[in-house]
Scaffold this motif. Structure first.
Motif, PDB file in Angstrom:
ATOM      1  N   GLY A 133      -6.414 -47.923 -26.637  1.00 27.06           N
ATOM      2  CA  GLY A 133      -7.461 -48.750 -27.204  1.00 27.06           C
ATOM      3  C   GLY A 133      -6.980 -50.151 -27.476  1.00 27.06           C
ATOM      4  O   GLY A 133      -6.396 -50.803 -26.620  1.00 27.06           O
ATOM      5  N   SER A 136     -11.529 -52.885 -26.851  1.00 28.79           N
ATOM      6  CA  SER A 136     -11.762 -51.556 -26.298  1.00 28.79           C
ATOM      7  C   SER A 136     -12.370 -50.654 -27.363  1.00 28.79           C
ATOM      8  O   SER A 136     -13.369 -49.968 -27.122  1.00 28.79           O
ATOM      9  N   ARG A 178      -8.178 -34.008 -23.907  1.00 29.71           N
ATOM     10  CA  ARG A 178      -8.926 -35.252 -24.052  1.00 29.71           C
ATOM     11  C   ARG A 178      -9.101 -35.627 -25.522  1.00 29.71           C
ATOM     12  O   ARG A 178      -9.149 -34.753 -26.399  1.00 29.71           O
ATOM     13  N   HIS A 193     -15.843 -42.946 -27.236  1.00 29.68           N
ATOM     14  CA  HIS A 193     -14.904 -43.322 -26.181  1.00 29.68           C
ATOM     15  C   HIS A 193     -14.000 -42.115 -25.930  1.00 29.68           C
ATOM     16  O   HIS A 193     -13.366 -41.610 -26.862  1.00 29.68           O
ATOM     17  N   PHE A 221     -10.764 -40.517 -23.993  1.00 30.05           N
ATOM     18  CA  PHE A 221      -9.526 -40.806 -23.286  1.00 30.05           C
ATOM     19  C   PHE A 221      -8.966 -39.523 -22.673  1.00 30.05           C
ATOM     20  O   PHE A 221      -9.084 -38.436 -23.254  1.00 30.05           O
ATOM     21  N   SER A 232      -5.947 -42.854 -20.072  1.00 24.88           N
ATOM     22  CA  SER A 232      -6.997 -43.553 -19.322  1.00 24.88           C
ATOM     23  C   SER A 232      -8.365 -43.265 -19.933  1.00 24.88           C
ATOM     24  O   SER A 232      -8.592 -42.202 -20.519  1.00 24.88           O
ATOM     25  N   CYS A 233      -9.277 -44.209 -19.786  1.00 25.08           N
ATOM     26  CA  CYS A 233     -10.647 -44.032 -20.269  1.00 25.08           C
ATOM     27  C   CYS A 233     -11.419 -43.170 -19.278  1.00 25.08           C
ATOM     28  O   CYS A 233     -11.557 -43.536 -18.109  1.00 25.08           O
ATOM     29  N   ARG A 260     -17.524 -43.177 -21.625  1.00 22.18           N
ATOM     30  CA  ARG A 260     -18.055 -43.833 -22.816  1.00 22.18           C
ATOM     31  C   ARG A 260     -19.543 -43.510 -22.899  1.00 22.18           C
ATOM     32  O   ARG A 260     -20.261 -43.678 -21.912  1.00 22.18           O
TER      33      ARG A 260
END
Length: 391
Positions: A119, A123, A138, A150, A152, A157-158, A161
């Motif tokens: 983040g 972000s 996750r 959000h 991850f 990694s994202c 969203r």
């Protein structure tokens, strides 16, 4: 903290660093990425400078001046005052004695070292809750961005969203906390319309419970995919059972009352014990205090410790904002005064005081243990999630 406009300028400098010309496709891709980053910075600036209750933008004077409101909303709805708390004196410096432990003897958990940081400004915006999916690894974070949740991946990694800011049925106005059930659903408490909302990991809303709550706040999932949640205004603890696949509420039962502004809550994945953080005053860390209460799976009170009692064990003001159980059943709390994460031991061992993380945090407000026993700490001071592993 980096001011949004300064951060935006720094991103443009990076995009143009090197002084060499690029091919048209690369230039177009770079310009698109720069525009996306600028939009994120604008979104961050807007969220920081607007009221979390009425979503009006603050101003330097008159009715737009940030202040305590007659409706009872205080620092919880004024991001600027939260920043003053973060940037000002913490109410208690980190003493040199933080390396010592006290209380009953027993094996202490190992110290933790920083492994990964996720983040950051732009972000995540004013994050308020973090939860881990033990099955997939996750992480779900609730924050004030345009999309409130959000997600991850284990590598940082994202992945997704979702949770639009708005007034539609599945929109999220003001997220307070988040948890992930064992069957893979993200459940959020929304202080904006005083509801509890559930989504799948693709962002599809599957259930919204809006009736019966005064101000739902903290929540955690049991191994059976039930949800334990606090109602801060009602001073109560609820157990919520639902078929999230079908979007059907089965039961919403009050299991404890007469609590004092309960917020953070955690459920032991082994014993079923429940730990709750009460906020004995609502004015903030400078003048308030907190109390940790532990209940058995049958909701019998088995232990409690408040700021005064902890002060007898360790000479420093302690103000807890988040709580979790580790895999051994020990209670872990954040302390925003010493900017630390502390182990209080098992309920039968109270009071134990073992610091797990004593530096590198600004304003820790959330905790989540991951499948590999790493600890995710939500730090609203620099808008990040920091993942720690045993050293």
């Amino acid at each position: 903290l980096v001011p949004p406009r300064a951060a935006r300028g720094r991103r443009w400098w990076r995009a143009g660093a090197g002084g060499r010309s690029a091919s048209p496709p690369l230039m177009a891709a770079g310009m698109a990425a720069a525009k996306e980053r600028e939009a994120e910075a604008d979104e961050a600036e807007l969220s920081l400078l607007e009221c979390r209750v009425c979503f009006e933008r603050y101003g330097p004077g008159g009715q737009r001046r940030p202040r305590n409101l007659p409706c009872g909303h205080t620092s919880d709805c004024l991001p600027l005052l939260q920043l003053l708390e973060v940037l000002g004196p913490a109410g208690g410096s980190l003493p040199a004695a933080l390396g010592r432990s006290g209380g009953a003897a027993g094996p202490a958990p190992a110290g933790l070292g920083l492994r990964l940081s996720l983040g950051g400004w732009g972000s995540l915006v004013n994050p308020t809750g973090v939860a881990a999916c033990r099955r997939s690894g996750r992480l779900a974070v609730a924050h004030d961005g345009k999309k409130r949740i959000h997600v991850f991946g284990p590598s940082g990694s994202c992945l997704q969203r979702f949770g639009e800011r708005g007034d539609a049925g599945n929109d999220i106005k003001y997220p307070l906390d988040v948890t992930v059930t064992s069957d893979g659903h993200v459940v959020v408490t929304d202080g904006g319309d005083r509801s509890v909302k559930a989504f799948d990991f693709e962002g599809r809303g599957v259930l919204a419970v809006r009736e019966g709550f005064c101000l739902p706040w903290g929540l955690d999932a049991t191994p059976e995919s039930e949800v334990i949640l606090t109602d801060s205004e009602a001073g109560a603890l609820y157990r919520l059972a639902a078929d999230f696949q079908k979007g059907k509420l089965k039961k919403c039962q009050m299991i404890r009352s007469q609590l004092v502004s309960p917020r953070g809550v955690a459920v032991s994945q082994t014993s079923g014990a429940i730990v709750v953080i009460e906020h004995l005053k609502a004015q903030g860390p400078s003048s308030g205090s907190t109390r940790v209460k532990i209940f058995s799976a049958e909701m019998d009170l088995v232990g409690q410790m408040d700021s005064f009692g902890l002060n007898l064990v360790f000479p420093s003001k302690i103000y807890s904002t988040a709580v979790a159980f580790d895999k051994e059943g020990r209670v872990i709390v954040t302390d925003v005064c010493s900017q630390a994460v502390i182990c209080l031991g098992k309920p039968e061992e109270f009071p134990i005081f073992n610091p797990l993380i004593s530096h590198g945090l600004s304003y820790p407000v959330g905790l989540a243990y991951m499948a590999n026993n790493s600890l995710a700490v939500l730090d609203s001071g620099d808008h990040s999630v920091k993942i720690y592993s045993s050293t």
